[in-house]
Design a protein around this motif. Structure first.
Motif, PDB file in Angstrom:
ATOM      1  N   GLN A  77      -3.291 -18.366  -3.165  1.00  0.00           N
ATOM      2  CA  GLN A  77      -3.095 -16.907  -2.356  1.00  0.00           C
ATOM      3  C   GLN A  77      -3.680 -17.411  -0.946  1.00  0.00           C
ATOM      4  N   ARG A  79      -2.697 -15.388   1.921  1.00  0.00           N
ATOM      5  CA  ARG A  79      -2.450 -14.259   2.761  1.00  0.00           C
ATOM      6  C   ARG A  79      -3.637 -12.995   1.897  1.00  0.00           C
ATOM      7  N   ALA A  80      -3.229 -11.775   2.432  1.00  0.00           N
ATOM      8  CA  ALA A  80      -3.949 -10.793   1.656  1.00  0.00           C
ATOM      9  C   ALA A  80      -3.966 -10.816   0.414  1.00  0.00           C
ATOM     10  N   ASP A  82      -2.664  -8.297  -1.500  1.00  0.00           N
ATOM     11  CA  ASP A  82      -1.252  -7.351  -1.764  1.00  0.00           C
ATOM     12  C   ASP A  82       0.069  -8.489  -1.398  1.00  0.00           C
ATOM     13  N   GLU A  83      -0.125  -9.459  -0.982  1.00  0.00           N
ATOM     14  CA  GLU A  83       0.864 -10.476  -0.790  1.00  0.00           C
ATOM     15  C   GLU A  83       1.077 -11.265  -1.769  1.00  0.00           C
TER      16      GLU A  83
END
Length: 103
Positions: A77, A79-80, A82-83
């Motif tokens: 992970q 990015r944020a 929710d990505e």
């Protein structure tokens, strides 16, 4: 790690207190608890290669550096929350690293 009794958010350590960044609630730390921060909690995940078996799964993937057709892969992970995660490859021959969207 502690969670706020008031709002359920993760609390941050501040001297002898746990402080909630969301609602400002403060709770004393348990003096009998052993709060230890290890070295691996300070550093982001590091994938070591080249020292024998990496423990990572392999797949068919064309290395852009040496044209080898096998690579280890892992998801991370970057990015944020929710990505979606990004898939990274490590060539089994030359250990070149690249992301799925790099080429």
């Amino acid at each position: 790690m502690e969670f706020c009794d008031e709002c359920g958010s993760m609390m941050k350590a501040d001297e002898e207190l746990w402080v909630c960044g969301s609602c400002g609630n403060k709770q004393p730390k348990n003096p009998d608890a052993n709060y230890v921060l290890t070295d691996d909690q300070e550093v982001s995940e590091v994938i070591e290669t080249g020292a024998g078996d990496s423990g990572l799964p392999t797949t068919s993937a064309q290395c852009p550096n040496c044209d080898n057709d096998r690579a280890h892969w892992y998801m991370q992970q970057i990015r944020a929350a929710d990505e979606s995660e990004t898939r990274f490859f490590v060539c089994t021959e030359c250990e070149h690293k690249w992301r799925e969207d790099d080429h």
